[in-house]
Motif scaffolding. Structure first.
Motif, PDB file in Angstrom:
ATOM      1  N   LEU A  39       0.821  -1.147   0.297  1.00 32.45           N
ATOM      2  CA  LEU A  39       0.028  -0.225  -0.044  1.00 32.45           C
ATOM      3  C   LEU A  39       0.668   1.168   0.708  1.00 32.45           C
ATOM      4  O   LEU A  39       0.353   2.092  -0.817  1.00 32.45           O
ATOM      5  N   VAL A  40       2.209   1.534   0.799  1.00 34.08           N
ATOM      6  CA  VAL A  40       2.739   3.172   0.878  1.00 34.08           C
ATOM      7  C   VAL A  40       4.189   3.048  -0.073  1.00 34.08           C
ATOM      8  O   VAL A  40       3.813   3.868  -0.521  1.00 34.08           O
ATOM      9  N   ALA A  41       4.273   1.756  -0.992  1.00 41.94           N
ATOM     10  CA  ALA A  41       5.222   1.249  -1.892  1.00 41.94           C
ATOM     11  C   ALA A  41       4.053   1.999  -2.916  1.00 41.94           C
ATOM     12  O   ALA A  41       4.122   3.081  -4.024  1.00 41.94           O
ATOM     13  N   SER A  42       2.511   1.905  -3.542  1.00 45.53           N
ATOM     14  CA  SER A  42       1.973   2.437  -4.606  1.00 45.53           C
ATOM     15  C   SER A  42       0.940   3.446  -4.872  1.00 45.53           C
ATOM     16  O   SER A  42       1.064   4.193  -5.474  1.00 45.53           O
ATOM     17  N   VAL A  43       0.845   3.767  -3.172  1.00 46.65           N
ATOM     18  CA  VAL A  43       0.054   4.973  -3.195  1.00 46.65           C
ATOM     19  C   VAL A  43       1.281   6.223  -2.860  1.00 46.65           C
ATOM     20  O   VAL A  43       0.847   7.377  -3.611  1.00 46.65           O
ATOM     21  N   ARG A  44       2.825   5.904  -2.357  1.00 47.29           N
ATOM     22  CA  ARG A  44       3.507   7.344  -2.113  1.00 47.29           C
ATOM     23  C   ARG A  44       4.487   7.129  -2.790  1.00 47.29           C
ATOM     24  O   ARG A  44       5.352   7.965  -2.841  1.00 47.29           O
TER      25      ARG A  44
END
Length: 416
Positions: A39-44
């Motif tokens: 999630l963090v890699a994809s969104v941020r």
């Protein structure tokens, strides 16, 4: 406590419904590190931040895990696991909001740490619960056979969950949205962790916790035979974390970062298959030698992964890595079951689970930073170091056991 034993099987005591509930209750734990990373890699758009957030999850787990285990040993499973599971479900449900609304990075890291602090230790507590039932409800020669099968089944179930977890994350992120895996993990925590905590088998484990006549002091958990298992499980966690994050970096370099969970699941196919067959290995193939044999397979396969330069080579290496890591993890938890001090089974099992998750998260942070600073190929060398550590600790364990046997060659109760 006065044991009431009979000749019925373990399933006759637990009921068939226990096993699917206990298995699904493991999935939030198996999904959270991978789900947070994805999630963090994809969104941020930052593998480094994603790795640090996963590391924050691991720090929370290692802080809270042994505390949860000690509370369970003293107060019972239901009183501890119900509030922990509900809190974890709430925090998982809130995490996508934190990431998607653009909150500052320290808030994202803090949210990850809180998820780790409330991580439900369903796998460790299921193992503890079944061991208690086998010891106090099953009599005669069947008891020892049942205990051996419990350790093999539970380790295989752990491996299978660690396979299904990343695959679910990859599927949900690829076909729905990057936040979907965390949302599903929250729902599973609410429903199945609570159902596991309230299952009738918990009454047996809780009764043991409340009436245990002689609980070993905590210092006995810190004995050398137990600590070498904790260190080795930490090494397996380093292997998992560095493999997953380097694979994420590799997938992103090919333009398909969400596929990392699916590729990671390839490693789990062989891992789960070998873990399920470990119980069929002959008793003369002692646990210490299994550790060395499968650790050597893990080192060789990790070397192939480090040298892999294209997708086909990565797939082959991941498949071979699974053949080593699954049986190694089964062996470590089997040894932990044998070496747990009296009344401290939950403490030991949660300590190993915490070491596994902490190392996975730390490795994710270090590997993510290395991948961003250098390249995915450089990060893919880190699992080899973790595998070498696991094998080296296996050598230490074998030497200690041989020394403990003495000239006669008779193994002590805890040297296996």
């Amino acid at each position: 406590m006065t044991s009431i034993t009979d000749d019925r099987s373990l399933i006759a005591h637990t009921g068939w419904g226990y096993f699917p509930v206990a298995f699904v209750a493991r999935l939030p734990f198996a999904m959270m590190v991978v789900g947070v990373l994805t999630l963090v890699a994809s969104v941020r758009g930052s593998v480094a931040l994603a790795g640090l957030t996963s590391a924050a999850v691991g720090v929370g787990v290692v802080v809270a895990g042994p505390v949860i285990g000690d509370l369970v040993d003293r107060r019972g499973q239901r009183r501890v696991l119900v509030p922990v599971g509900l809190a974890n479900g709430i925090l998982l449900a809130l995490f996508p909001v934190v990431v998607l609304t653009g909150m500052p990075e320290p808030v994202v890291l803090a949210a990850g740490a809180l998820i780790g602090l409330t991580a439900p230790q369903a796998a460790a507590l299921s193992r503890t619960r079944l061991v208690a039932i086998a010891r106090h409800r099953i009599g005669g020669d069947r008891r020892e056979r049942t205990l051996s099968r419990v350790m093999s089944y539970e380790s295989a179930a752990d491996e299978t969950a660690f396979v299904i977890g990343p695959v679910l994350v990859g599927l949900l992120a690829a076909f729905l949205a990057p936040w979907a895996p965390i949302a599903v993990a929250a729902a599973l925590s609410f429903a199945f962790v609570t159902a596991f905590a309230l299952h009738p088998t918990a009454v047996m484990a809780d009764r043991d916790a409340e009436t245990a006549p002689a609980r070993a002091p905590v210092r006995d958990v810190l004995s050398r035979p137990v600590l070498v298992l904790v260190a080795a499980t930490f090494g397996v966690g380093l292997f998992f974390g560095s493999t997953l994050t380097s694979l994420t970096a590799f997938a992103q370099s090919t333009g398909d970062g969400e596929a990392a969970g699916l590729l990671y699941g390839l490693m789990g196919i062989g891992s789960a298959a070998l873990a399920l067959t470990v119980m069929l290995l002959p008793a003369r193939f002692a646990l210490r030698w299994r550790w060395l044999a499968f650790g050597a397979v893990l080192v060789a396969a990790s070397a192939a992964y480090a040298l892999a330069g294209d997708l086909v080579a990565v797939i082959v290496a991941l498949s071979l890595m699974g053949l080593g890591v699954g049986p190694t993890l089964v062996t470590l938890f089997s040894l932990a079951g044998e070496r747990s001090p009296a009344g401290r089974s939950a403490t030991v099992m949660t300590l190993l689970a915490s070491a596994l998750t902490l190392a996975q998260a730390i490795a994710a942070g270090v590997t993510g930073a290395l991948a961003e600073a250098t390249s995915a190929q450089a990060a893919m060398a880190l699992p080899l170091g973790a595998a070498a550590l696991v094998l080296a600790l296996g050598v230490v364990n074998a030497r200690h056991d041989r020394a403990a046997e003495g000239p006669s060659g008779a193994a002590p109760a805890r040297a296996r």
